[in-house]
Motif scaffolding. Structure first.
Motif, PDB file in Angstrom:
ATOM      1  N   THR A  18      27.674  34.088  46.713  1.00 15.59           N
ATOM      2  CA  THR A  18      26.680  35.152  46.773  1.00 15.59           C
ATOM      3  C   THR A  18      27.219  36.413  46.107  1.00 15.59           C
ATOM      4  O   THR A  18      28.403  36.503  45.791  1.00 15.59           O
ATOM      5  CB  THR A  18      26.306  35.484  48.231  1.00 15.59           C
ATOM      6  OG1 THR A  18      27.419  36.118  48.852  1.00 15.59           O
ATOM      7  CG2 THR A  18      25.913  34.234  49.004  1.00 15.59           C
ATOM      8  N   SER A  19      26.357  37.372  45.954  1.00 18.13           N
ATOM      9  CA  SER A  19      26.778  38.641  45.363  1.00 18.13           C
ATOM     10  C   SER A  19      27.749  39.389  46.265  1.00 18.13           C
ATOM     11  O   SER A  19      28.407  40.325  45.839  1.00 18.13           O
ATOM     12  CB  SER A  19      25.552  39.511  45.055  1.00 18.13           C
ATOM     13  OG  SER A  19      24.832  39.766  46.240  1.00 18.13           O
ATOM     14  N   GLU A  20      27.870  38.968  47.516  1.00 18.94           N
ATOM     15  CA  GLU A  20      28.814  39.579  48.441  1.00 18.94           C
ATOM     16  C   GLU A  20      30.240  39.076  48.217  1.00 18.94           C
ATOM     17  O   GLU A  20      31.197  39.702  48.652  1.00 18.94           O
ATOM     18  CB  GLU A  20      28.397  39.309  49.894  1.00 18.94           C
ATOM     19  CG  GLU A  20      27.025  39.844  50.243  1.00 18.94           C
ATOM     20  CD  GLU A  20      26.933  41.348  50.110  1.00 18.94           C
ATOM     21  OE1 GLU A  20      27.860  42.054  50.547  1.00 18.94           O
ATOM     22  OE2 GLU A  20      25.928  41.825  49.559  1.00 18.94           O
TER      23      GLU A  20
END
Length: 56
Positions: A18-20
């Protein structure tokens, strides 16, 4: 473009990315030198700009 990279990396790493995640650290996410070849080629096959190993 980021969505395609997340999708490709997730497929290569066989996990959700994910972008996290630390998006710029393929190797910290579990990648290795063999997977990087696929991770760099798949986006090019989708018409995205060429990325080199050095860029990664």
């Amino acid at each position: 473009m980021a969505g395609v990279v997340l999708e490709v990396w997730g497929a290569c790493l066989r996990r959700e990315v994910t972008s996290e995640d630390n998006f710029f650290e393929f190797f910290e996410l579990g990648g290795d030198s063999l997977l990087v070849v696929h991770a760099l080629g798949a986006p090019r096959e989708r018409g995205l700009p060429r990325v080199t190993v050095r860029d990664l």
